[in-house]
Every structure is written in structure tokens, then in C-alpha cells.
Design a protein around this motif. Sequence first.
Motif, PDB file in Angstrom:
ATOM      1  N   LEU A 111      13.627  60.366  13.829  1.00  0.00           N
ATOM      2  CA  LEU A 111      12.563  59.363  13.842  1.00  0.00           C
ATOM      3  C   LEU A 111      13.074  58.049  14.425  1.00  0.00           C
ATOM      4  CD1 LEU A 111       9.790  58.231  13.077  1.00  0.00           C
ATOM      5  CD2 LEU A 111      10.673  57.863  10.754  1.00  0.00           C
ATOM      6  N   GLN A 112      14.275  57.674  14.032  1.00  0.00           N
ATOM      7  CA  GLN A 112      14.856  56.429  14.553  1.00  0.00           C
ATOM      8  C   GLN A 112      15.024  56.502  16.077  1.00  0.00           C
ATOM      9  OE1 GLN A 112      18.591  55.503  12.770  1.00  0.00           O
ATOM     10  NE2 GLN A 112      18.733  53.478  13.675  1.00  0.00           N
ATOM     11  N   LYS A 113      15.480  57.663  16.586  1.00  0.00           N
ATOM     12  CA  LYS A 113      15.628  57.831  18.032  1.00  0.00           C
ATOM     13  C   LYS A 113      14.273  57.806  18.742  1.00  0.00           C
ATOM     14  CE  LYS A 113      19.875  60.558  17.673  1.00  0.00           C
ATOM     15  NZ  LYS A 113      20.498  61.881  17.928  1.00  0.00           N
ATOM     16  N   ALA A 114      13.268  58.464  18.128  1.00  0.00           N
ATOM     17  CA  ALA A 114      11.930  58.489  18.732  1.00  0.00           C
ATOM     18  C   ALA A 114      11.358  57.083  18.831  1.00  0.00           C
ATOM     19  CB  ALA A 114      11.012  59.397  17.921  1.00  0.00           C
ATOM     20  N   GLU A 115      11.569  56.266  17.798  1.00  0.00           N
ATOM     21  CA  GLU A 115      11.063  54.894  17.825  1.00  0.00           C
ATOM     22  C   GLU A 115      11.786  54.042  18.872  1.00  0.00           C
ATOM     23  OE1 GLU A 115      11.456  53.704  13.778  1.00  0.00           O
ATOM     24  OE2 GLU A 115       9.448  54.434  13.231  1.00  0.00           O
ATOM     25  N   GLN A 116      13.036  54.438  19.218  1.00  0.00           N
ATOM     26  CA  GLN A 116      13.755  53.724  20.271  1.00  0.00           C
ATOM     27  C   GLN A 116      13.185  54.042  21.661  1.00  0.00           C
ATOM     28  OE1 GLN A 116      17.792  54.943  19.679  1.00  0.00           O
ATOM     29  NE2 GLN A 116      18.132  53.561  17.920  1.00  0.00           N
ATOM     30  N   TRP A 117      12.612  55.252  21.817  1.00  0.00           N
ATOM     31  CA  TRP A 117      12.050  55.675  23.106  1.00  0.00           C
ATOM     32  C   TRP A 117      10.573  55.337  23.266  1.00  0.00           C
ATOM     33  CZ3 TRP A 117      14.752  56.854  27.182  1.00  0.00           C
ATOM     34  CH2 TRP A 117      16.028  57.410  27.058  1.00  0.00           C
ATOM     35  N   LYS A 118       9.876  55.050  22.191  1.00  0.00           N
ATOM     36  CA  LYS A 118       8.406  54.944  22.275  1.00  0.00           C
ATOM     37  C   LYS A 118       7.918  53.806  23.169  1.00  0.00           C
ATOM     38  CE  LYS A 118       7.598  52.026  18.197  1.00  0.00           C
ATOM     39  NZ  LYS A 118       6.910  51.940  16.911  1.00  0.00           N
ATOM     40  N   ASP A 119       8.740  52.767  23.326  1.00  0.00           N
ATOM     41  CA  ASP A 119       8.343  51.627  24.172  1.00  0.00           C
ATOM     42  C   ASP A 119       8.979  51.677  25.558  1.00  0.00           C
ATOM     43  OD1 ASP A 119       6.829  50.548  22.087  1.00  0.00           O
ATOM     44  OD2 ASP A 119       8.575  49.563  21.219  1.00  0.00           O
ATOM     45  N   SER A 120       9.677  52.762  25.884  1.00  0.00           N
ATOM     46  CA  SER A 120      10.341  52.878  27.185  1.00  0.00           C
ATOM     47  C   SER A 120       9.318  53.108  28.305  1.00  0.00           C
ATOM     48  CB  SER A 120      11.350  54.027  27.134  1.00  0.00           C
ATOM     49  OG  SER A 120      11.911  54.239  28.403  1.00  0.00           O
ATOM     50  N   GLU A 121       9.661  52.646  29.512  1.00  0.00           N
ATOM     51  CA  GLU A 121       8.824  52.875  30.702  1.00  0.00           C
ATOM     52  C   GLU A 121       9.522  53.791  31.691  1.00  0.00           C
ATOM     53  OE1 GLU A 121       7.541  49.189  32.311  1.00  0.00           O
ATOM     54  OE2 GLU A 121       6.313  48.669  30.553  1.00  0.00           O
ATOM     55  N   GLU A 122      10.654  54.336  31.287  1.00  0.00           N
ATOM     56  CA  GLU A 122      11.308  55.372  32.098  1.00  0.00           C
ATOM     57  C   GLU A 122      10.624  56.684  31.737  1.00  0.00           C
ATOM     58  OE1 GLU A 122      15.547  55.329  31.743  1.00  0.00           O
ATOM     59  OE2 GLU A 122      15.623  53.160  31.562  1.00  0.00           O
ATOM     60  N   TRP A 123       9.501  56.936  32.378  1.00  0.00           N
ATOM     61  CA  TRP A 123       8.578  57.977  31.925  1.00  0.00           C
ATOM     62  C   TRP A 123       9.218  59.356  31.878  1.00  0.00           C
ATOM     63  CZ3 TRP A 123       5.150  55.336  29.700  1.00  0.00           C
ATOM     64  CH2 TRP A 123       4.664  54.128  30.227  1.00  0.00           C
ATOM     65  N   ASP A 124       9.878  59.734  32.955  1.00  0.00           N
ATOM     66  CA  ASP A 124      10.458  61.088  32.977  1.00  0.00           C
ATOM     67  C   ASP A 124      11.592  61.226  31.974  1.00  0.00           C
ATOM     68  OD1 ASP A 124       8.682  61.790  34.942  1.00  0.00           O
ATOM     69  OD2 ASP A 124      10.064  61.358  36.589  1.00  0.00           O
ATOM     70  N   LYS A 125      12.500  60.224  31.981  1.00  0.00           N
ATOM     71  CA  LYS A 125      13.643  60.275  31.080  1.00  0.00           C
ATOM     72  C   LYS A 125      13.192  60.241  29.619  1.00  0.00           C
ATOM     73  CE  LYS A 125      18.088  58.035  30.287  1.00  0.00           C
ATOM     74  NZ  LYS A 125      19.004  56.930  30.689  1.00  0.00           N
ATOM     75  N   ALA A 126      12.242  59.353  29.323  1.00  0.00           N
ATOM     76  CA  ALA A 126      11.747  59.241  27.948  1.00  0.00           C
ATOM     77  C   ALA A 126      10.992  60.504  27.535  1.00  0.00           C
ATOM     78  CB  ALA A 126      10.850  58.021  27.805  1.00  0.00           C
ATOM     79  N   THR A 127      10.244  61.074  28.522  1.00  0.00           N
ATOM     80  CA  THR A 127       9.497  62.299  28.213  1.00  0.00           C
ATOM     81  C   THR A 127      10.445  63.425  27.832  1.00  0.00           C
ATOM     82  OG1 THR A 127       7.691  61.682  29.705  1.00  0.00           O
ATOM     83  CG2 THR A 127       7.907  64.021  29.124  1.00  0.00           C
ATOM     84  N   ASP A 128      11.501  63.609  28.641  1.00  0.00           N
ATOM     85  CA  ASP A 128      12.475  64.668  28.328  1.00  0.00           C
ATOM     86  C   ASP A 128      13.138  64.422  26.968  1.00  0.00           C
ATOM     87  OD1 ASP A 128      11.875  65.866  30.708  1.00  0.00           O
ATOM     88  OD2 ASP A 128      13.561  64.978  31.809  1.00  0.00           O
ATOM     89  N   ALA A 129      13.471  63.135  26.721  1.00  0.00           N
ATOM     90  CA  ALA A 129      14.136  62.815  25.454  1.00  0.00           C
ATOM     91  C   ALA A 129      13.239  63.107  24.260  1.00  0.00           C
ATOM     92  CB  ALA A 129      14.564  61.350  25.452  1.00  0.00           C
ATOM     93  N   LEU A 130      11.969  62.683  24.364  1.00  0.00           N
ATOM     94  CA  LEU A 130      11.042  62.903  23.249  1.00  0.00           C
ATOM     95  C   LEU A 130      10.731  64.383  23.062  1.00  0.00           C
ATOM     96  CD1 LEU A 130       8.616  59.884  23.692  1.00  0.00           C
ATOM     97  CD2 LEU A 130      10.238  60.261  21.832  1.00  0.00           C
ATOM     98  N   VAL A 131      10.614  65.122  24.175  1.00  0.00           N
ATOM     99  CA  VAL A 131      10.369  66.558  24.062  1.00  0.00           C
ATOM    100  C   VAL A 131      11.559  67.234  23.374  1.00  0.00           C
ATOM    101  CG1 VAL A 131      10.145  68.709  25.373  1.00  0.00           C
ATOM    102  CG2 VAL A 131       8.797  66.702  26.013  1.00  0.00           C
ATOM    103  N   LYS A 132      12.770  66.782  23.730  1.00  0.00           N
ATOM    104  CA  LYS A 132      13.964  67.329  23.095  1.00  0.00           C
ATOM    105  C   LYS A 132      13.980  66.994  21.599  1.00  0.00           C
ATOM    106  CE  LYS A 132      18.998  67.266  23.356  1.00  0.00           C
ATOM    107  NZ  LYS A 132      20.186  66.665  24.011  1.00  0.00           N
TER     108      LYS A 132
END
Length: 623
Positions: free
Chosen positions: A400-421
Motif C-alpha cells: 500500500l505504501q508503494k502504491a501511494e508513492q506511484w499514484k501521483d506519478s506522471e510516468e504513465w508506462d513505468k507507473a502502470t507496470d509498477a502498479l500492475v506488479k
Amino acid sequence: MDSLESKAPQDVEPIQPEVTTTETATEATSEAAVATEQKTAAPTREDIVERFKALLQGQAEDIQKEAEQLKTQFYRIYKQEQEEAKCALENAKEQLSDIKDELKESIAEEVNEQTAENKAAIDEVEQQFKALLAAYKQKKAEATARREAEMAQNQLRKENIIAQIKSMAESETADVSEQLPQVKALQQEWKTIGPVPPQAATSLWKEYNLYQEKFYDLVKINNELREYDFKKNLELKTALCEKAEALTEKPEVVEAFRMLQQLHDEWANIGPVARDLREDLWNRFKEASTIINKKHQAYFEQLHEKEKENLQQKQGIIEQLKTIDLTTLTTAKLWDTATETVKQLQEQWKQIGFAPKKVNQEIYNEYLALCNQFYTAKNNFYKQLKEMLADNLQKKRELLQKAEQWKDSEEWDKATDALVKLQKEWKEIGPVARKYSDDLWKQFTAACDGFFERKKATTQNKFAEERKNLEKKREILKEIEQLAVTTKNETVEKLKELIARYNAVGFVPFKEKDKLYKQFRTATDKIFNQLNIDSRNRRLEEFSKEVEEKDGNALLNERRHLVRKHENLQQEIKTSENNILFFTGSSNKSSQLIEDMERNIARQKQQLKELEERINLIDSKLD
């Protein structure tokens, strides 16, 4: 003695009389000699001391009078000697004034020396006498204490005699004629007892006479009532015989035995009857008692046989408890099943009566140890399960802590892969405690959805076309749902045309894709089922045609979509299988729910297999 000692003169410095001429000195010496001869006639203080020493060899009670006389005599002499010394001192002072100055110093020193010698001698004798007096007082105090202790003991003995006579004088049930010799013996003992404390002597004597008189009054009354008591006691004991005989017919053996004991207690509390009736009456009562006692004994012999049967049943329960293999209980469901078994055995144990007394506690201890062993192992299992849930909770909080770190990112592809993982890892982690599960999931999905909502907003134009495609596919789907089934070939051709049109339409919004595909598959399967065409093979064939029409990028995107769907479905199956373990209820409702979950898992596994076939089909095309 203390008062006399306090009056002894204080130490003073004696003054030797001054001698002016030889005649005067000779005269003084003659007077001293005369005084010495007078003292020899009477006892001296030293004589009194020696007599006191000899006197102390006797008993304090025997020497008391003479000791007091010696004490008075000693201090009378002591006072007299002090007065004489005082007078001599005064005379010496008067003569001193007439003595020549050159002789004063030498004569004064001589007087002082003689006075000191006299004083030392006096003090030594007095100290000896005081020591003897102290020893006498100690001896007298010890004798007094012994005498008082003896009188106190005598008082207790007399009080005990009074208490016994009082008890007999106030007794309402005792046979006074049998107590008369005892009273006479107590009277004789009273006479042998020595003196008591003076303050208690009168009251003891009055009380002793009072209860003597009461007892002798009772003796007189007793002789008159004796015959009446015999008659009354005969009636009461005859009634007890009748009650005992009635108990021999009572079917409740234990109750009859208990009531018989009460009758025996009553019999013991009733006084005697006439001597010529006693034996016959007792034999009648004893005969009825014997019948009841034999029945009671037979009852307990049967009870012992029952206890042996109970022992065998309890040993059987213990053997069943021993057959439970705790090492095979690896899931909550298995533990719950075993717990129900143990509870049933415990309930059976409660229904069984006592085992034989000599082994009852031993077998219970063995049974209790097995039950404790089971529940201890169960507690350890759930303790480990709790630790696992806590570990899963910690892992999900980290995700959850990692997901909250990515939720405001604008690196769409990188953030998408990270959140999917992260979503994949989330699903691979096992369950957490129910009280944390919902809130934690809501926070995690909120973080992921927040990112994807922002991503969606930035790619709105792309989705506009997808929404148009969605409307087109819905229209084609509606035509498929309304397609009338005629002949097989004609219907298949029409359906293939509609399917081709449906597949020709581009992508639809991702959220609607699965729902729309499900509706599409349901509609086509319905028609194929009516035409008796295998839907699974047909769907694979259709998908194969779709694969042939797509380029490499489209195939890669489709493959990623299928792999993600495959992973999600795997996690759903795993979660469902884990959730089944937490259902412990034995009601019909719980059983039905478990069956529904198992059917759903079977359906999901079939879908998983179809996804694997489609992924393999794409892989063969890419190769």
C-alpha cells in the motif's frame, strides 16, 4: 531496707581530736578501750552478717521472721555507729581549736587516716549485708510465685469439679443414680485440694455448695420420673421398630438405607426402657435393620458391576482420542472437524457414570491429559495462523505504501507496470485478519484507481473511439441476440457474418471489455448450443481467425491482456481455495455456500485452461 539505707550518713571527712598534753591522749585511749569492751557484750554487724548467711540455707517461709529481725537489728547498730562517729567528730572539732598550730597539720592527717579506715570497714560490711538481703528477697519472691501458682492450679481444679457437678445437676437426660458415685468421688477430691487465692475462696465454696444441693434435689426427682420415662421411651422405640419394618418394603434402597440411619440416630437419642424389655425390643429393631442392610449391599454390588461397564466405555473413548493424529490437522477445516469429534466424545464421557473408585481418578486424569493435548495443539495452530495473518498484513501495508508513492506519478508506462506488479503481488499474498482486510483493500484500490483515473483523463481522446466501438458492438450484439434460428447452415452463415462484423470493430473501453465479451459469448454460445456445435472449439477457432488478422503490436497487447487476465484468475482461484478453509460452520447454509464456491472454482479453472490455449496460440503466431 531501702528507707533505712537512705538515712545512712553521707561521707564526711573525720577530724582527729587534737591532744594538747600527754595526759589528754592517755585519757582518750582509756575511753576507747572501755567502749570496745561494751561492744563485745552485744552482737556486731559482722555477727549478724554471718548469721544471715547461715539463715539463707533454709526455706523462705521458715526464715522470714528471723530475717526481718536481723535486718532491723543490723540497721539499728548501723545507725548507732553512725551517731557515735558523728559525736566523736563534733568533739574533735571542739578540741581542735585549742591545739597548737604546729600540731594541727600532723594530727589532722592522722585523724583522716583513721576515719577513712573506719568508713571502709563500715561500707564493706554494709555491702555484704545488702547482698544477703537481695538474695533473701529473690528467694522470698520465688517462694511467693510458687505459692501463687499452686493456689491458681488449685482454683482451676476446684472450678473443674464445680463444672462437672453443675453439668450433672443440670442434665435432663442422664441417669442420676449412675452419676451418684461420680459425685462422691469429686467431693473426696475437693477435700484433698490445697488452698486457693483468698479473693476466690468464698465464691468457689458458695458455688460448690449450690450445685451439690441441686444435684441431690435432682436425685430425688429422678427416682419419681424414672418409671414414667421408661414407659415413654418404650412407646418411642416401638414406633421406630414399626418405621424400620415399613422401610423393608420401600423400593428405593438407597433412600431406605439413609432413612434407617436417621432411625438409628433417633434410637440412640432415646433413653432406656425397662430392663426386662430391652433385649426383645432391640432384637426387633435390629432384624428390620438387617433386611435393609442386605438390600443396600446387593444394590451396591450391582452398582460396582455398572462401574466396571462404565470403565470399559471410558477406556474406549480414551482409545478414540488417541487415534486422532494431530500431525495431519493442517487446515482450519480439518481442525474444526476434529474438534467436533472431540466434543462428541466429551459429551459421551459426561453421560457415562463413575468408574470404580480405585481407578476413577486415574482414568479421568488420562482422559483430561488427552483433551488438553488436543486443545493445546489447536491453540498452537491458530497462534501460527494468527502470526501468518499478521505477516500478510505487514506485507500488504508495505505494498500500500508503494502504491501511494506511484499514484501521483506522471510516468504513465513505468507507473502502470509498477502498479500492475503491485496488484499481482497483492493477490499472491494470503489473507489478513477480517478487521483489517476491507479498509486495507479500499486504500490500496483507491491508490491504484486514482492513478488509472488520471491516466484515463489524459488519454480521453483515445477512449472516445473506443466508446464508439462499444456502441457498434452493442448494436451487433443486439442483432446476434435477436437472430432467429432456422436451418443449421443458414443460421451459421448469418452468425459468422455478424461475428466477423463484431470482430472487425476496434477496441472498446477496458472496463467494458470483459462484460461485453461475456455478453457476446453468451449470445453466440446460446445459438451454437441450439445448433449442437461445441462452443469451446468454436471460440478457439474464432480467436484463431482474430489472431490471423492482427499485426505484431496488437498481438503483443492482446497477449499482455490475456496474461494479466490469466494471473488474476489464478489469484482468484487461490483466494477462493483459501477462503474455503475459514468456513467452520456445520449448518446447511454453510455447506451450500461451500458447494457454490467449489463449483465456481471449477468454472474458473476451465476458463484458466481456455486462456492458456489462447496464449499458446498467440505465441505460435509470434514465433
